[in-house]
Design a protein around this motif. Sequence first.
Motif, PDB file in Angstrom:
ATOM      1  N   PRO A 106       0.829  -1.217   0.000  1.00 39.44           N
ATOM      2  CA  PRO A 106       0.000   0.000   0.000  1.00 39.44           C
ATOM      3  C   PRO A 106       0.859   1.261   0.000  1.00 39.44           C
ATOM      4  O   PRO A 106       2.075   1.169  -0.086  1.00 39.44           O
ATOM      5  CB  PRO A 106      -0.777  -0.140   1.307  1.00 39.44           C
ATOM      6  CG  PRO A 106       0.175  -0.850   2.213  1.00 39.44           C
ATOM      7  CD  PRO A 106       0.930  -1.813   1.340  1.00 39.44           C
ATOM      8  N   TYR A 107       0.204   2.406   0.128  1.00 39.01           N
ATOM      9  CA  TYR A 107       0.924   3.682   0.135  1.00 39.01           C
ATOM     10  C   TYR A 107       2.005   3.716   1.217  1.00 39.01           C
ATOM     11  O   TYR A 107       3.098   4.229   1.009  1.00 39.01           O
ATOM     12  CB  TYR A 107      -0.060   4.843   0.381  1.00 39.01           C
ATOM     13  CG  TYR A 107      -0.589   5.477  -0.883  1.00 39.01           C
ATOM     14  CD1 TYR A 107       0.164   6.418  -1.570  1.00 39.01           C
ATOM     15  CD2 TYR A 107      -1.847   5.143  -1.370  1.00 39.01           C
ATOM     16  CE1 TYR A 107      -0.328   7.022  -2.719  1.00 39.01           C
ATOM     17  CE2 TYR A 107      -2.343   5.737  -2.519  1.00 39.01           C
ATOM     18  CZ  TYR A 107      -1.581   6.667  -3.190  1.00 39.01           C
ATOM     19  OH  TYR A 107      -2.066   7.253  -4.334  1.00 39.01           O
ATOM     20  N   ALA A 108       1.669   3.199   2.398  1.00 41.69           N
ATOM     21  CA  ALA A 108       2.607   3.281   3.518  1.00 41.69           C
ATOM     22  C   ALA A 108       3.920   2.590   3.194  1.00 41.69           C
ATOM     23  O   ALA A 108       5.011   3.101   3.498  1.00 41.69           O
ATOM     24  CB  ALA A 108       1.977   2.669   4.764  1.00 41.69           C
ATOM     25  N   VAL A 109       3.828   1.437   2.556  1.00 40.79           N
ATOM     26  CA  VAL A 109       5.048   0.698   2.207  1.00 40.79           C
ATOM     27  C   VAL A 109       5.817   1.418   1.110  1.00 40.79           C
ATOM     28  O   VAL A 109       7.042   1.574   1.168  1.00 40.79           O
ATOM     29  CB  VAL A 109       4.688  -0.731   1.770  1.00 40.79           C
ATOM     30  CG1 VAL A 109       5.929  -1.466   1.261  1.00 40.79           C
ATOM     31  CG2 VAL A 109       4.043  -1.500   2.913  1.00 40.79           C
ATOM     32  N   ALA A 110       5.109   1.882   0.103  1.00 41.06           N
ATOM     33  CA  ALA A 110       5.772   2.539  -1.030  1.00 41.06           C
ATOM     34  C   ALA A 110       6.463   3.830  -0.602  1.00 41.06           C
ATOM     35  O   ALA A 110       7.487   4.210  -1.187  1.00 41.06           O
ATOM     36  CB  ALA A 110       4.740   2.832  -2.116  1.00 41.06           C
ATOM     37  N   CYS A 111       5.934   4.484   0.408  1.00 42.16           N
ATOM     38  CA  CYS A 111       6.472   5.784   0.813  1.00 42.16           C
ATOM     39  C   CYS A 111       7.419   5.697   2.006  1.00 42.16           C
ATOM     40  O   CYS A 111       7.757   6.724   2.613  1.00 42.16           O
ATOM     41  CB  CYS A 111       5.329   6.742   1.122  1.00 42.16           C
ATOM     42  SG  CYS A 111       4.293   7.098  -0.331  1.00 42.16           S
ATOM     43  N   GLY A 112       7.843   4.493   2.344  1.00 37.05           N
ATOM     44  CA  GLY A 112       8.880   4.335   3.355  1.00 37.05           C
ATOM     45  C   GLY A 112       8.402   4.400   4.784  1.00 37.05           C
ATOM     46  O   GLY A 112       9.217   4.581   5.698  1.00 37.05           O
ATOM     47  N   TYR A 113       7.107   4.250   5.003  1.00 39.80           N
ATOM     48  CA  TYR A 113       6.603   4.270   6.374  1.00 39.80           C
ATOM     49  C   TYR A 113       6.856   2.929   7.043  1.00 39.80           C
ATOM     50  O   TYR A 113       6.467   1.879   6.527  1.00 39.80           O
ATOM     51  CB  TYR A 113       5.107   4.579   6.376  1.00 39.80           C
ATOM     52  CG  TYR A 113       4.432   4.388   7.721  1.00 39.80           C
ATOM     53  CD1 TYR A 113       4.647   5.295   8.745  1.00 39.80           C
ATOM     54  CD2 TYR A 113       3.604   3.295   7.954  1.00 39.80           C
ATOM     55  CE1 TYR A 113       4.042   5.131   9.978  1.00 39.80           C
ATOM     56  CE2 TYR A 113       2.987   3.125   9.183  1.00 39.80           C
ATOM     57  CZ  TYR A 113       3.220   4.040  10.183  1.00 39.80           C
ATOM     58  OH  TYR A 113       2.624   3.875  11.406  1.00 39.80           O
TER      59      TYR A 113
END
Length: 446
Positions: A106-113
């Motif tokens: 998801p977004y969190a993984v793609a954005c380094g969270y």
Amino acid sequence: MEYAVLGVVVLLLGCLFSAASSTRPECSIMQEIEEERSQCFAGIIGDNQTSGCRRQWDNITCWPEAEVGEVVVRPCPKYFRFLTTFLGNVTRNCTSQGWTDVYPAPYAVACGYDSNSTPGEEQTAFYGTVKTGYTIGHTLSLIALTAAMIILCLFRKLHCTRNYIHMHLFMSFIMRAIAVFIKDVILFESGESEHCFVSSVGCKAMMVFFQYCVMANFFWLLVEGLYLHTLLVISFFSERKYFWWYILIGWGAPSVFITAWTIVRIYFFDVGCWEEIVESSFWWIIKTPILVSILVNFILFICIIRILVQKLHSPNVGHNETSQYSRLAKSTLLLIPLFGIHYIMFAFFPDNFKAEVKLVFELVVGSFQGFVVAVLYCFLNGEVQAELKRKWRRWHLERFLGSDMKYHHPSLGSNGTNFSTQISMLTKCSPKTRRCSGFQAEFSLV
């Protein structure tokens, strides 16, 4: 699903930082999202594309129009900078059936969270402790300052220019504490995020009042430094004339700067409740006068220490005078750091420099400043203590003589002496005892 992740991220940031700053980070996030959403929908209205994939807002990122088979790469949303230093990219394909899902997902993984590396319970506890600390500090300060104000107002013998300045300083601390409590209730006690978009006149007026109280407090600390420096440098001066200049500096100067800031916010940056502290030229309208007052007070501190050292090493100073100036020096070292000198430590550093240490100094230590000032300026002041003891002795004497007069009432009229006159004569101090120089009254702490 992606929007649920966003909600968790916003909630986490709110828990971490709401207690430590006058700006809630979730408001920054929500405002950035709202701005991007508005820009995206404005583009959708003007989108005339009939084939391929149309512009789309997925509640997190705006995807531009694309042809079938085109791969669109978008940078991660800006608000992820609150969570990670690594900002990656997200990708979607335009197919004949429309947009594909985001990958990597998801977004969190793609954005380094990374939930494991994100500040968790320890930092949450730290910021909660900071809020508890400055709440206790402002509460103690409010109680002590109120008591000090009552004492200085009730006893007429304590009415002088020096104590008038102290009373104005006390009032600025009281107003600052009240403003902090009101701001916390309005901005932080509510668990909803709707307040991020509240733009009522009352909410903005509260922030204007808060900023005015903070600046006025710094300026009255400056006035205390100016007055103390004047006492040491100028032998004879018109205290009444100088006092009105002090009033103008303490209450008038902040009014000018806050009015200018309010006008600028109304016409150029009328966003939300004005609690957002943005790094722009607008914010310097408030920040610059405060930094100048801190710097000037620090320079006055250095000058006063230099003058005292010169006086202590003067060959013309006798033994008794040396003892007096020693007391003066010790008291000055106690008083001058309270003129906001601790603010100089972080005043000219970036806001993110040693952020946790800065929070402790400016919020927690700063909240107890009013309490310590009330103790040193009022409760430990020899002139105040002498007046309180005199009133206490007089009250006990009145009770004793009053009970005795119940049984000897006829003698009161026969001796021709007024009872109140007897009391005043018994409690009257000699002129030598009551006389006190400006230096001795100011520095009667040790």
